[in-house]
Design a protein around this motif. Sequence first.
Motif, PDB file in Angstrom:
ATOM      1  N   LYS A 122       0.830  -1.187   0.000  1.00  0.00           N
ATOM      2  CA  LYS A 122       0.000   0.000   0.000  1.00  0.00           C
ATOM      3  C   LYS A 122       0.871   1.246   0.000  1.00  0.00           C
ATOM      4  N   GLN A 123       0.392   2.245  -0.764  1.00  0.00           N
ATOM      5  CA  GLN A 123       1.127   3.494  -0.818  1.00  0.00           C
ATOM      6  C   GLN A 123       0.957   4.261   0.482  1.00  0.00           C
ATOM      7  N   ALA A 124       2.007   4.945   0.865  1.00  0.00           N
ATOM      8  CA  ALA A 124       1.987   5.770   2.072  1.00  0.00           C
ATOM      9  C   ALA A 124       2.003   7.233   1.665  1.00  0.00           C
ATOM     10  N   PHE A 125       1.324   8.047   2.429  1.00  0.00           N
ATOM     11  CA  PHE A 125       1.219   9.456   2.113  1.00  0.00           C
ATOM     12  C   PHE A 125       1.598  10.288   3.329  1.00  0.00           C
ATOM     13  N   VAL A 126       1.951  11.534   3.066  1.00  0.00           N
ATOM     14  CA  VAL A 126       2.314  12.473   4.124  1.00  0.00           C
ATOM     15  C   VAL A 126       1.143  13.418   4.338  1.00  0.00           C
ATOM     16  N   PRO A 127       0.678  13.615   5.541  1.00  0.00           N
ATOM     17  CA  PRO A 127      -0.413  14.571   5.774  1.00  0.00           C
ATOM     18  C   PRO A 127       0.021  15.979   5.386  1.00  0.00           C
ATOM     19  N   LEU A 128      -0.871  16.697   4.722  1.00  0.00           N
ATOM     20  CA  LEU A 128      -0.557  18.023   4.200  1.00  0.00           C
ATOM     21  C   LEU A 128      -1.213  19.111   5.043  1.00  0.00           C
ATOM     22  N   VAL A 129      -0.540  20.221   5.145  1.00  0.00           N
ATOM     23  CA  VAL A 129      -1.056  21.390   5.857  1.00  0.00           C
ATOM     24  C   VAL A 129      -0.941  22.584   4.925  1.00  0.00           C
ATOM     25  N   PHE A 130      -2.017  23.342   4.791  1.00  0.00           N
ATOM     26  CA  PHE A 130      -2.031  24.490   3.885  1.00  0.00           C
ATOM     27  C   PHE A 130      -2.249  25.767   4.682  1.00  0.00           C
ATOM     28  N   LYS A 131      -1.562  26.816   4.251  1.00  0.00           N
ATOM     29  CA  LYS A 131      -1.744  28.119   4.871  1.00  0.00           C
ATOM     30  C   LYS A 131      -2.935  28.834   4.236  1.00  0.00           C
ATOM     31  N   PRO A 132      -3.549  29.765   4.956  1.00  0.00           N
ATOM     32  CA  PRO A 132      -4.689  30.502   4.381  1.00  0.00           C
ATOM     33  C   PRO A 132      -4.285  31.250   3.114  1.00  0.00           C
ATOM     34  N   GLY A 133      -5.108  31.102   2.082  1.00  0.00           N
ATOM     35  CA  GLY A 133      -4.882  31.824   0.837  1.00  0.00           C
ATOM     36  C   GLY A 133      -3.809  31.257  -0.054  1.00  0.00           C
ATOM     37  N   ASP A 134      -3.226  30.113   0.323  1.00  0.00           N
ATOM     38  CA  ASP A 134      -2.115  29.557  -0.459  1.00  0.00           C
ATOM     39  C   ASP A 134      -2.578  28.816  -1.712  1.00  0.00           C
ATOM     40  N   VAL A 135      -3.506  27.851  -1.538  1.00  0.00           N
ATOM     41  CA  VAL A 135      -3.791  26.895  -2.609  1.00  0.00           C
ATOM     42  C   VAL A 135      -5.295  26.762  -2.822  1.00  0.00           C
ATOM     43  N   CYS A 136      -5.674  26.669  -4.094  1.00  0.00           N
ATOM     44  CA  CYS A 136      -7.027  26.294  -4.487  1.00  0.00           C
ATOM     45  C   CYS A 136      -6.912  25.189  -5.531  1.00  0.00           C
ATOM     46  N   GLN A 137      -7.706  24.141  -5.409  1.00  0.00           N
ATOM     47  CA  GLN A 137      -7.659  23.005  -6.326  1.00  0.00           C
ATOM     48  C   GLN A 137      -8.849  23.053  -7.275  1.00  0.00           C
ATOM     49  N   PHE A 138      -8.616  22.598  -8.522  1.00  0.00           N
ATOM     50  CA  PHE A 138      -9.630  22.685  -9.576  1.00  0.00           C
ATOM     51  C   PHE A 138      -9.783  21.334 -10.260  1.00  0.00           C
ATOM     52  N   ASP A 139     -11.031  21.011 -10.634  1.00  0.00           N
ATOM     53  CA  ASP A 139     -11.281  19.774 -11.364  1.00  0.00           C
ATOM     54  C   ASP A 139     -12.639  19.880 -12.058  1.00  0.00           C
ATOM     55  N   TRP A 140     -12.856  18.981 -13.033  1.00  0.00           N
ATOM     56  CA  TRP A 140     -14.138  18.866 -13.729  1.00  0.00           C
ATOM     57  C   TRP A 140     -14.826  17.568 -13.342  1.00  0.00           C
ATOM     58  N   SER A 141     -16.140  17.550 -13.404  1.00  0.00           N
ATOM     59  CA  SER A 141     -16.896  16.305 -13.266  1.00  0.00           C
ATOM     60  C   SER A 141     -18.020  16.302 -14.294  1.00  0.00           C
ATOM     61  N   GLN A 142     -18.500  15.128 -14.588  1.00  0.00           N
ATOM     62  CA  GLN A 142     -19.598  14.964 -15.543  1.00  0.00           C
ATOM     63  C   GLN A 142     -20.839  14.543 -14.794  1.00  0.00           C
ATOM     64  N   GLU A 143     -21.920  15.302 -14.972  1.00  0.00           N
ATOM     65  CA  GLU A 143     -23.160  15.038 -14.255  1.00  0.00           C
ATOM     66  C   GLU A 143     -24.333  14.967 -15.245  1.00  0.00           C
ATOM     67  N   THR A 144     -25.422  14.394 -14.778  1.00  0.00           N
ATOM     68  CA  THR A 144     -26.645  14.317 -15.579  1.00  0.00           C
ATOM     69  C   THR A 144     -27.731  15.131 -14.888  1.00  0.00           C
ATOM     70  N   VAL A 145     -28.308  16.084 -15.621  1.00  0.00           N
ATOM     71  CA  VAL A 145     -29.350  16.952 -15.072  1.00  0.00           C
ATOM     72  C   VAL A 145     -30.481  17.043 -16.095  1.00  0.00           C
ATOM     73  N   GLU A 146     -31.535  17.742 -15.695  1.00  0.00           N
ATOM     74  CA  GLU A 146     -32.665  17.988 -16.593  1.00  0.00           C
ATOM     75  C   GLU A 146     -32.841  19.494 -16.731  1.00  0.00           C
ATOM     76  N   ILE A 147     -32.570  20.016 -17.925  1.00  0.00           N
ATOM     77  CA  ILE A 147     -32.666  21.450 -18.197  1.00  0.00           C
ATOM     78  C   ILE A 147     -33.812  21.677 -19.180  1.00  0.00           C
ATOM     79  N   GLY A 148     -34.801  22.457 -18.750  1.00  0.00           N
ATOM     80  CA  GLY A 148     -35.934  22.738 -19.626  1.00  0.00           C
ATOM     81  C   GLY A 148     -36.703  21.496 -20.020  1.00  0.00           C
ATOM     82  N   GLY A 149     -36.748  20.506 -19.137  1.00  0.00           N
ATOM     83  CA  GLY A 149     -37.469  19.271 -19.415  1.00  0.00           C
ATOM     84  C   GLY A 149     -36.700  18.273 -20.260  1.00  0.00           C
TER      85      GLY A 149
END
Length: 499
Positions: free
Chosen positions: A116-143
Amino acid sequence: MDIIAEVRRRHFVSKESISSIALSLRISRSTVRKHLKTEIAPVYQRQSQPFPKLGEFKAVLTQWLETEAQLPRNQRRTAMRLFEGLVDEGYMGAYDSVQRFVKQWKIDSKNTPSIKQAFVPLVFKPGDVCQFDWSQETVEIGGIEQIIKAAHFRLAFSRKMFVIAYPREAQEMVMDAHNKAFIFYGGVPLQMVYDNPKTIVDTVFVGKERKFNRRFMALANHYLFEPVACTPAAGWEKGQVENQVGNVREWLFTPRAKFATFDDLNRWLEKRCHELSSRKHPVLPSQTIAECFQQELPFLRQITAPFSGYIEHLLKVSSTCLVRIDRNQYSVPAQWAGQVVSVRVTAHDLNIVAEGKTIATHQRSFLRDQLICNPWHYLSVLEKKTGALRHGAPFQDWNLPESIRKVREKLLQQDKGDRAFVDLLLLTRDVGIDALETACELALESGVVSGSVVQNEVRRLVEPARLKTLNTSDNLQLTAEPQADCQRYDYLLGSHYVH
């Protein structure tokens, strides 16, 4: 195994001879003798299959399998593709050997205890980092049920999230989403962390080195944030937003969201993002996400001006006054037919620019093979080709004011009514649409509808008002009234007449 038991039972218990057993069971006497000497089934196949032709290629094949085991499943080669690769390396054997080896390697690798992979716990300072990603969803627009793309933002310190939906995942949507997110947060973080989509990254080099898209770098330079791209197939480098994608699908899109328009959907998503901020912070349970965000807000860089997030295309206007973008056609004022214009495409609009000025604006359509026309763009064409008024595509569903529409219907029933109505439309260049609308209303009230009547009403509306009385100064009063003297005329006639 059944035949062995029968042979042994008939010989040792029933005392039947070997020849009789062989005759009745239709096997040879040597086979009967062999069965009498054993109690287990004979093995006719070899337990381990050698790979004579594979030989020296085992190491190459093993290395390929170990390397591709680290890739996503849809990027791994099949046994046939591996076989073709070995043939290119000089392998002369059959495909079966490669197939058996690959199958056995997969079985052995599954039985091997995984590390199993091991990871290091991360700590972020205020205002330092913002993460971005896309997802695909299904909705109903205008019927109508449709698949949409949702842009996800997440501030790493406060965990404050922002979600906005678009019909597709394109570069202009990326830039619009950043504009909306930074307005939502009230500022800009120092770093933005991304995957490696083509809308952001042009080329992936070794390690963290990237060649970012030129237009995207204009966005980053405008807001002065540092873009950071993750290692391919290493989603844990932006694990917060990766987890958010799954949670948001459960919180916001299950059951299926139903709205009349995209604007309604996005207003609801923004409201829900504020509401979900009341949850406890996962690392600081004594505080809510909203409280942590208030601590982070002063560290975000203030926005001076929004970024003009458009994609520019240089296109030639067709003879029918149209430009083609994204499988749809949009109209351009007729005087620009045959000329090159700049088409600036945003997430919602399409602006056509020429000589530094915006000459046309259209709401963007995400359907296909649509004709989006502004009938006023063809007014100068109508001046010469009045017959196009009846059958021209831009004029079929023209959304004119009610009074003008009624006058049009009446005029088209009259002789030369097409020319009369076009002349009325040409008046709008000088007087505007409001004056024409009022003139049409007055003509309809009078009960007499013709081109000349409406034009007369327009002139009456726009001509300057006449003064009822003329105020004169006392200095302009006449002191000596002139006297009628016909002899003066004769005098002037005689003195100036030349023979």
